[in-house]
Enzyme design. Structure first.
Site, PDB file in Angstrom:
ATOM      1  N   CYS B  88      -6.620   7.251  53.305  1.00  0.00           N
ATOM      2  CA  CYS B  88      -7.055   8.563  52.803  1.00  0.00           C
ATOM      3  C   CYS B  88      -6.267   9.698  53.445  1.00  0.00           C
ATOM      4  O   CYS B  88      -6.400  10.855  53.033  1.00  0.00           O
ATOM      5  CB  CYS B  88      -8.538   8.758  53.054  1.00  0.00           C
ATOM      6  SG  CYS B  88      -9.498   7.310  52.604  1.00  0.00           S
ATOM      7  N   CYS B 211     -21.878  10.972  49.817  1.00  0.00           N
ATOM      8  CA  CYS B 211     -20.556  10.340  49.655  1.00  0.00           C
ATOM      9  C   CYS B 211     -19.641  11.188  48.789  1.00  0.00           C
ATOM     10  O   CYS B 211     -20.080  11.774  47.805  1.00  0.00           O
ATOM     11  CB  CYS B 211     -20.693   8.986  48.960  1.00  0.00           C
ATOM     12  SG  CYS B 211     -21.796   7.824  49.767  1.00  0.00           S
ATOM     13  N   SER B 212     -18.363  11.202  49.138  1.00  0.00           N
ATOM     14  CA  SER B 212     -17.373  11.761  48.221  1.00  0.00           C
ATOM     15  C   SER B 212     -17.294  10.810  47.036  1.00  0.00           C
ATOM     16  O   SER B 212     -17.615   9.637  47.140  1.00  0.00           O
ATOM     17  CB  SER B 212     -16.015  11.881  48.913  1.00  0.00           C
ATOM     18  OG  SER B 212     -15.591  10.619  49.392  1.00  0.00           O
ATOM     19  N   ILE B 214     -15.456   8.948  43.463  1.00  0.00           N
ATOM     20  CA  ILE B 214     -14.222   8.309  43.025  1.00  0.00           C
ATOM     21  C   ILE B 214     -13.553   9.298  42.065  1.00  0.00           C
ATOM     22  O   ILE B 214     -14.198   9.777  41.142  1.00  0.00           O
ATOM     23  CB  ILE B 214     -14.555   6.989  42.299  1.00  0.00           C
ATOM     24  CG1 ILE B 214     -15.385   6.072  43.198  1.00  0.00           C
ATOM     25  CG2 ILE B 214     -13.302   6.304  41.788  1.00  0.00           C
ATOM     26  CD1 ILE B 214     -14.692   5.555  44.420  1.00  0.00           C
ATOM     27  N   LYS B 333     -16.305  16.101  49.113  1.00  0.00           N
ATOM     28  CA  LYS B 333     -17.589  15.854  48.470  1.00  0.00           C
ATOM     29  C   LYS B 333     -17.664  16.475  47.084  1.00  0.00           C
ATOM     30  O   LYS B 333     -17.984  15.795  46.115  1.00  0.00           O
ATOM     31  CB  LYS B 333     -18.730  16.414  49.338  1.00  0.00           C
ATOM     32  CG  LYS B 333     -20.087  16.332  48.685  1.00  0.00           C
ATOM     33  CD  LYS B 333     -20.531  14.877  48.554  1.00  0.00           C
ATOM     34  CE  LYS B 333     -21.546  14.638  47.459  1.00  0.00           C
ATOM     35  NZ  LYS B 333     -21.016  14.630  46.113  1.00  0.00           N
ATOM     36  N   HIS B 337     -12.199  13.430  45.627  1.00  0.00           N
ATOM     37  CA  HIS B 337     -11.371  12.770  46.637  1.00  0.00           C
ATOM     38  C   HIS B 337     -10.457  11.713  46.011  1.00  0.00           C
ATOM     39  O   HIS B 337     -10.668  10.523  46.189  1.00  0.00           O
ATOM     40  CB  HIS B 337     -12.293  12.161  47.702  1.00  0.00           C
ATOM     41  CG  HIS B 337     -11.590  11.535  48.862  1.00  0.00           C
ATOM     42  ND1 HIS B 337     -10.337  11.924  49.298  1.00  0.00           N
ATOM     43  CD2 HIS B 337     -11.968  10.512  49.692  1.00  0.00           C
ATOM     44  CE1 HIS B 337      -9.985  11.171  50.345  1.00  0.00           C
ATOM     45  NE2 HIS B 337     -10.949  10.309  50.590  1.00  0.00           N
TER      46      HIS B 337
END
Ligand SMILES: CC(C)(COP(=O)(O)OP(=O)(O)OC[C@H]1O[C@@H](n2cnc3c(N)ncnc32)[C@H](O)[C@@H]1OP(=O)(O)O)[C@@H](O)C(=O)NCCC(=O)NCCS
Ligand SMILES: [Zn+2]
Lengths: 129, 390
Positions: B88, B211-212, B214, B333, B337
């Protein structure tokens, strides 16, 4: 993961065999062939861990990793072995039994499977001591 | 070493972009950065591209070649292009490579880009591709997922410092709010603490809204030697520091599970290089792949004492208008991402802030900004400091 790739690490996965640097006395699991403290001065040999330790932190995984869907939700923890090093592993117990600081010991279990290749992985999990 | 400046920025929308291909995305981002900078293709000396997993997400490797070719810079100009990978942190690292190649004097004009197309594969493949950023043999095979690793950081942070799920959720609520003001953001909706706490549990104590997502997206910046920057723009954004540090790839090998020591060291190196302290920073884009990651980042970078990050976030100290605005873009977020693109997008956001063109997200009097990009659970950290002043 290919058969060979998994097979190569079988002694370590099945029997918790890691390494120890005889120069500084540090234990390594997962096994390391290069001691970060002593580097080229270090002398590394295999070391079998007793498999007892303590939960440093944990989670209950609901969105499972590939090949682990059948097991979800499952407990995953970082466990500090009594000999020093920490590892990541599953703990077999009720979710509400999980606690930071709980004592655990290793057992031999099925880890996961690859449905498309029919491969089943075995290795070490933990249960309350 | 020569001084370096950013003179052009470009970014696609971030999100589930089903009608756009991988190459559509980076061509759009690259072109808009080049147009924004006013350079000609002939002036470009080289390109660096951050991409984590073209191989898994779009079954494409040799990403450098593909990008430079479809940007129209291969067949005639033969401009060198290099892919950079650090999970990342691939984007932040690509930017760092571009900066180093200009600072060294080797190149004068370099494009740093980042791109990822994650939604062409199913959720299980995406999760598995992301898990490759951790140690496959000793974390992945034990059943660890990425949310699972950060969940273990969160659990210990809560246990040690009394951080609460509400405090974690406050980071997500704040980032969604910032996202409403960012035209490229994947999520532009306000959310509440209750919505976070009531969203599906992914890995206890992290919910889906911790969570960030997809995402698909691409971003690009043009960096040049500071001496020629004013030829192209009235407001160059100067690079005051570019720092990188490594930590153990596995979370279980960290000295303290709640500290990403690579972030701490990259931060210290950056402050030293810039001759600055956390008090000099006006806003920061941190790597909030999960809410707990933002809490750790603002502590590890020295903005708050270890353990105080959750309370400070809940108290609004990291909101726009607060003591240190964090993730004005909406962060990973809410902005999204697309892993390889994120590190470059952070620099795009800080450049907009320093130019004073961040619209409703604008931080008053922004002079100095920081970006913080993490690979995996902390194996790699990249920190940059940018300023309006040379
Ligand atoms: C959190 C996560 C597991 C959710 O995946 P999921 O359960 O398959 O979610 P779905 O794709 O079914 O989405 C369901 C809905 O929630 C939304 N959604 C998905 N993830 C979201 C998130 N993180 N935040 C807010 N909304 C989200 C989707 O847009 C979708 O909305 P819709 O029904 O209106 O279309 C997934 O986003 C994830 O794995 N995130 C972490 C990514 C990661 O690890 N990145 C690397 C970090 S270093
Ligand atoms: Zn040693």
């Amino acid at each position: 993961m290919t058969v060979a790739r998994f097979w190569r690490k079988i002694p370590h996965r099945y029997n918790l065999i890691g390494t120890r640097c005889t120069t500084c006395g540090e234990h390594y699991f997962p096994p390391r062939q290069m001691c970060p403290t002593c580097r080229r001065e270090g002398k590394i040999e295999d070391h079998k861990f007793r498999g007892n330790g303590e939960v440093v932190t944990y989670t209950v995984i609901h969105t499972a990793a590939k090949g682990y869907e059948m097991q979800a939700p499952y407990n995953l923890a970082i466990i500090k072995l009594d000999e020093g090093p920490s590892l990541t592993g599953q703990v077999i117990c009720r979710q509400d039994e999980m606690e930071i600081g709980m004592r655990v010991r290793s057992v031999f279990r099925k880890l996961g499977e690859e449905s498309n290749k029919g491969m089943i992985y075995y290795g070490t999990k933990f249960i309350p001591e | 070493m020569r001084d370096v400046a950013i003179i052009g920025i470009g970014c696609t929308n971030f999100g589930e972009l089903w009608d756009r291909s991988f190459r559509d995305l980076f061509v759009e981002a690259g072109l808009s950065a080049i147009e924004d900078s006013g350079i000609q293709g002939e002036e470009i000396d080289s390109m660096y591209v951050g991409n984590m997993s073209g191989g898994r997400f779009v079954e494409q490797e040799h990403i450098g070649s593909l990008i430079v070719d479809y940007a129209g810079l291969a067949s005639n100009l033969h401009i060198p292009a290099t892919r950079v990978e650090a999970a990342c942190a691939s984007g932040g690292l690509a930017l760092r490579q571009a900066i180093l190649s200009v600072a060294s004097g080797y190149d004068n004009v370099v494009v740093a880009a980042g791109a990822e197309k994650m939604t062409d594969v199913g959720m299980d493949t995406a999760t598995d591709a992301l898990a490759a950023a951790a140690d496959r043999e000793w974390e992945g095979i034990m059943g660890a997922t990425f949310p699972g690793l950060y969940a273990m950081i969160a659990r210990l942070h809560m246990h040690t410092y009394g951080t609460t799920s509400e405090q974690l959720a406050a980071a997500s609520v704040k980032n969604h709010h910032n996202g409403t003001m960012n035209p490229i953001a994947q999520f532009k909706n306000e959310i509440s603490i209750d919505m976070v706490l009531n969203s599906n549990m992914v890995a206890n104590p992290l919910h889906m809204f911790d969570c960030s997502p997809i995402s698909d997206g691409a971003s690009a910046v043009v960096v040049v030697a500071a001496d020629i920057a004013r030829k192209y723009t009235d407001i160059p954004v100067y690079v005051k520091a570019s720092a990188q540090a490594s930590g153990s790839i596995s979370l279980h090998d960290r000295a303290d599970i709640t500290t990403l020591d690579a972030s701490v060291v990259a931060g210290q190196r950056a402050y030293k290089m810039a001759g600055m302290t956390p008090d000099d920073i006006d806003m920061v884009e941190v790597h909030d792949c999960f809410t707990i990651a933002e809490i750790c980042a603002i502590e590890d970078l020295g903005f708050f004492r270890k353990g105080d990050g959750g309370r400070a976030t809940e108290a609004g100290e990291t909101a726009i208008g607060g003591r240190i605005p964090v993730n004005t873009s909406g962060g990973l977020k809410a902005c999204g991402h697309p892993v390889g693109a994120t590190g470059i997008k952070q620099a795009v956001e800080i450049t907009q802030q320093l130019r004073g063109t961040a619209g409703k997200r604008q931080v008053d009097g922004a002079e100095v900004g920081m970006t913080h990009n993490v690979g995996g659970s902390g194996g790699t950290a990249v920190v940059h400091i940018f300023s309006r002043n040379r």
